[in-house]
Design a protein around this motif. Structure first.
Motif, PDB file in Angstrom:
ATOM      1  N   LEU A 185      -0.311  -5.338  -3.661  1.00  0.00           N
ATOM      2  CA  LEU A 185      -0.882  -4.179  -2.837  1.00  0.00           C
ATOM      3  C   LEU A 185      -0.285  -3.596  -1.702  1.00  0.00           C
ATOM      4  O   LEU A 185      -0.875  -2.722  -0.982  1.00  0.00           O
ATOM      5  CB  LEU A 185      -2.448  -4.693  -2.534  1.00  0.00           C
ATOM      6  CG  LEU A 185      -3.209  -5.238  -3.965  1.00  0.00           C
ATOM      7  CD1 LEU A 185      -4.554  -5.500  -3.648  1.00  0.00           C
ATOM      8  CD2 LEU A 185      -3.088  -4.300  -5.108  1.00  0.00           C
ATOM      9  N   ILE A 186       0.665  -4.359  -1.237  1.00  0.00           N
ATOM     10  CA  ILE A 186       1.537  -3.818   0.116  1.00  0.00           C
ATOM     11  C   ILE A 186       1.873  -2.429  -0.249  1.00  0.00           C
ATOM     12  O   ILE A 186       2.313  -1.886  -1.511  1.00  0.00           O
ATOM     13  CB  ILE A 186       2.756  -4.849   0.251  1.00  0.00           C
ATOM     14  CG1 ILE A 186       2.028  -6.313   0.781  1.00  0.00           C
ATOM     15  CG2 ILE A 186       3.537  -4.118   1.298  1.00  0.00           C
ATOM     16  CD1 ILE A 186       2.979  -7.288   1.032  1.00  0.00           C
ATOM     17  N   GLY A 187       1.733  -1.744   0.738  1.00  0.00           N
ATOM     18  CA  GLY A 187       2.093  -0.436   0.819  1.00  0.00           C
ATOM     19  C   GLY A 187       0.880   0.587   1.036  1.00  0.00           C
ATOM     20  O   GLY A 187      -0.287  -0.155   0.858  1.00  0.00           O
ATOM     21  N   SER A 188       1.042   1.965   0.907  1.00  0.00           N
ATOM     22  CA  SER A 188      -0.153   2.789   1.218  1.00  0.00           C
ATOM     23  C   SER A 188      -1.245   2.259   0.031  1.00  0.00           C
ATOM     24  O   SER A 188      -0.929   2.235  -1.042  1.00  0.00           O
ATOM     25  CB  SER A 188       0.162   4.281   0.878  1.00  0.00           C
ATOM     26  OG  SER A 188       0.992   4.505   1.659  1.00  0.00           O
ATOM     27  N   ASN A 189      -2.376   2.331   0.400  1.00  0.00           N
ATOM     28  CA  ASN A 189      -3.533   1.778  -0.756  1.00  0.00           C
ATOM     29  C   ASN A 189      -3.884   2.866  -1.474  1.00  0.00           C
ATOM     30  O   ASN A 189      -3.871   4.094  -0.990  1.00  0.00           O
ATOM     31  CB  ASN A 189      -4.849   1.373  -0.018  1.00  0.00           C
ATOM     32  CG  ASN A 189      -5.770   0.745  -0.771  1.00  0.00           C
ATOM     33  OD1 ASN A 189      -5.398  -0.268  -1.597  1.00  0.00           O
ATOM     34  ND2 ASN A 189      -6.990   1.437  -0.917  1.00  0.00           N
ATOM     35  N   ILE A 190      -3.981   2.788  -2.734  1.00  0.00           N
ATOM     36  CA  ILE A 190      -4.486   3.765  -3.628  1.00  0.00           C
ATOM     37  C   ILE A 190      -5.700   3.633  -3.776  1.00  0.00           C
ATOM     38  O   ILE A 190      -6.309   2.928  -4.418  1.00  0.00           O
ATOM     39  CB  ILE A 190      -3.684   3.506  -5.105  1.00  0.00           C
ATOM     40  CG1 ILE A 190      -2.367   3.627  -4.634  1.00  0.00           C
ATOM     41  CG2 ILE A 190      -3.817   4.653  -5.944  1.00  0.00           C
ATOM     42  CD1 ILE A 190      -1.362   2.854  -5.821  1.00  0.00           C
ATOM     43  N   ASP A 191      -6.671   4.293  -3.034  1.00  0.00           N
ATOM     44  CA  ASP A 191      -8.031   4.111  -2.834  1.00  0.00           C
ATOM     45  C   ASP A 191      -8.859   4.455  -4.320  1.00  0.00           C
ATOM     46  O   ASP A 191      -9.715   3.832  -4.620  1.00  0.00           O
ATOM     47  CB  ASP A 191      -8.445   5.359  -1.854  1.00  0.00           C
ATOM     48  CG  ASP A 191      -8.073   5.193  -0.606  1.00  0.00           C
ATOM     49  OD1 ASP A 191      -7.634   4.120  -0.237  1.00  0.00           O
ATOM     50  OD2 ASP A 191      -8.207   6.108   0.050  1.00  0.00           O
ATOM     51  N   GLU A 192      -8.126   5.235  -5.162  1.00  0.00           N
ATOM     52  CA  GLU A 192      -8.713   5.385  -6.365  1.00  0.00           C
ATOM     53  C   GLU A 192      -8.920   4.038  -7.347  1.00  0.00           C
ATOM     54  O   GLU A 192      -9.646   4.104  -8.016  1.00  0.00           O
ATOM     55  CB  GLU A 192      -8.042   6.568  -7.321  1.00  0.00           C
ATOM     56  CG  GLU A 192      -8.649   6.802  -8.602  1.00  0.00           C
ATOM     57  CD  GLU A 192      -7.785   7.989  -9.467  1.00  0.00           C
ATOM     58  OE1 GLU A 192      -7.405   8.806  -8.827  1.00  0.00           O
ATOM     59  OE2 GLU A 192      -7.864   7.833 -10.617  1.00  0.00           O
ATOM     60  N   LEU A 193      -7.849   3.154  -6.959  1.00  0.00           N
ATOM     61  CA  LEU A 193      -7.799   2.007  -7.878  1.00  0.00           C
ATOM     62  C   LEU A 193      -8.742   0.671  -6.845  1.00  0.00           C
ATOM     63  O   LEU A 193      -9.491   0.265  -7.683  1.00  0.00           O
ATOM     64  CB  LEU A 193      -6.280   1.467  -7.754  1.00  0.00           C
ATOM     65  CG  LEU A 193      -5.516   2.012  -8.385  1.00  0.00           C
ATOM     66  CD1 LEU A 193      -4.019   1.548  -8.193  1.00  0.00           C
ATOM     67  CD2 LEU A 193      -5.640   2.341  -9.902  1.00  0.00           C
ATOM     68  N   GLY A 194      -8.787   0.780  -5.827  1.00  0.00           N
ATOM     69  CA  GLY A 194      -9.639  -0.114  -5.080  1.00  0.00           C
ATOM     70  C   GLY A 194      -9.493  -0.106  -3.440  1.00  0.00           C
ATOM     71  O   GLY A 194      -8.696   0.806  -2.898  1.00  0.00           O
ATOM     72  N   ALA A 195     -10.146  -0.982  -2.692  1.00  0.00           N
ATOM     73  CA  ALA A 195     -10.119  -0.971  -1.442  1.00  0.00           C
ATOM     74  C   ALA A 195      -8.854  -1.566  -0.852  1.00  0.00           C
ATOM     75  O   ALA A 195      -8.193  -2.384  -1.289  1.00  0.00           O
ATOM     76  CB  ALA A 195     -11.341  -2.132  -1.266  1.00  0.00           C
ATOM     77  N   ARG A 196      -8.606  -1.101   0.446  1.00  0.00           N
ATOM     78  CA  ARG A 196      -7.568  -1.598   1.065  1.00  0.00           C
ATOM     79  C   ARG A 196      -7.448  -3.089   1.303  1.00  0.00           C
ATOM     80  O   ARG A 196      -6.559  -3.673   1.215  1.00  0.00           O
ATOM     81  CB  ARG A 196      -7.557  -0.779   2.399  1.00  0.00           C
ATOM     82  CG  ARG A 196      -6.532  -1.280   3.651  1.00  0.00           C
ATOM     83  CD  ARG A 196      -5.222  -0.779   3.572  1.00  0.00           C
ATOM     84  NE  ARG A 196      -4.588  -1.429   2.267  1.00  0.00           N
ATOM     85  CZ  ARG A 196      -3.095  -1.378   1.933  1.00  0.00           C
ATOM     86  NH1 ARG A 196      -2.392  -0.591   2.913  1.00  0.00           N
ATOM     87  NH2 ARG A 196      -2.548  -1.802   0.960  1.00  0.00           N
TER      88      ARG A 196
END
Ligand code: HPA
Length: 274
Positions: A143-154
């Motif tokens: 999950l390192i990197g910009s979070n993909i909000d559509e997938l889940g929480a930071r």
């Protein structure tokens, strides 16, 4: 990031075209030497990873690299025969990618199997260990990197990485079938070296019962998307004595094969019971 969602959607669209819109409810990842579970399914489609856009290609012996679609009882299943490991040189993004694709195909739970080294002196080769928790000794997180909000929480919650209702159900099934099976903690490492005697000892001291080179990144990607996860290890070698024992990949595969039918019964019963 939009490119990731676009890549997932491209893979999903291709798979749906090839499988006439098959909608899986349960996703399965089959570990080294454990691919025989697909024989329990009524297979409708088998798609080689190499044909799926954006999928990496598996290179390890004992992994044939296909996505199988079919049914078991009334349940629609997608099973990965062959997975991607960090030690093969794939990025953590690539390791996690098929889990994301299976979620977008519609799975509501994920069942994972793996071959693992035993750290607990009570274990024997060929035992099963249902995973109740893990310790990541990986140097990186998918999950390192910009979070993909559509997938889940930071900052995803990991207080219940493995669904309690699923591991309790599996423990009951193991008991009913008289399988030697424990509930334990899995330590995730990169490999590809097996551990030194001191490393096996350390991993047991910190709370590990088994160690392996997969599963943890897949579970993190799944829990990021709030997908319930069940995972089980087949103990293929023991790192529990003070006498160093040589291990080869072929021995790991052979031990996994010998326990494959027990693991298949657990998956099959869990799916049929719902
Ligand atoms: N260590 C790490 N990974 C493994 C082992 C082990 O002993 N056995 C199977 N996968």
């Amino acid at each position: 990031m939009q490119e990731t969602i676009a890549a997932i959607n491209e893979s999903v669209n291709y798979i749906q075209q090839q499988s006439n819109g098959f909608k899986p409810e349960v996703g399965i990842v089959l570990g080294s030497g454990l691919g025989g579970f697909v024989n329990e399914m009524t297979i409708q489609y088998a798609i080689p990873y190499s044909q799926i856009p954006n999928f990496p290609v598996s290179t390890v012996k004992g992994h044939d690299g296909k996505l199988f679609f079919g049914t078991l009882g009334a349940k629609n299943i997608v099973a990965m025969s062959g997975r991607f490991h960090y030690y093969e040189g794939y990025s953590m993004f690539q390791v996690a990618f098929p889990i994301r694709v299976m979620k977008y195909l519609g799975i509501q739970k994920l069942l994972i199997s793996n071959a693992a080294g035993g750290l607990n002196p009570k274990q024997q080769i060929g035992d099963l260990m249902i995973i109740k928790d893990h310790i990541s000794l990986l140097p990186i997180n998918p999950l390192i990197g910009s979070n993909i909000d559509e997938l889940g929480a930071r900052f995803p919650d990991m207080s219940e990485p493995y669904a309690v209702n699923l591991f309790q159900q599996a423990m009951k099934i193991a008991e009913q079938n008289n399988f030697r099976c424990a509930l334990g903690t899995y330590v995730g490492v990169t490999g590809p070296c097996f551990e030194t005697p001191a490393e096996y000892k350390y991993m047991h001291i910190i709370g590990g019962d088994a160690v392996g080179m997969s599963t943890v990144p897949e579970v993190i990607a799944a829990r990021h998307m709030q997908l319930p996860v069940f995972a089980i290890s087949v103990i293929t070698d023991l790192g529990v004595t003070d006498i160093p024992v040589k291990i080869t990949h072929d021995e790991v595969i052979a031990a996994a094969k010998s326990a494959e039918s027990k693991m298949s019964i657990i998956f099959k019963t869990m799916i049929l019971e719902g």
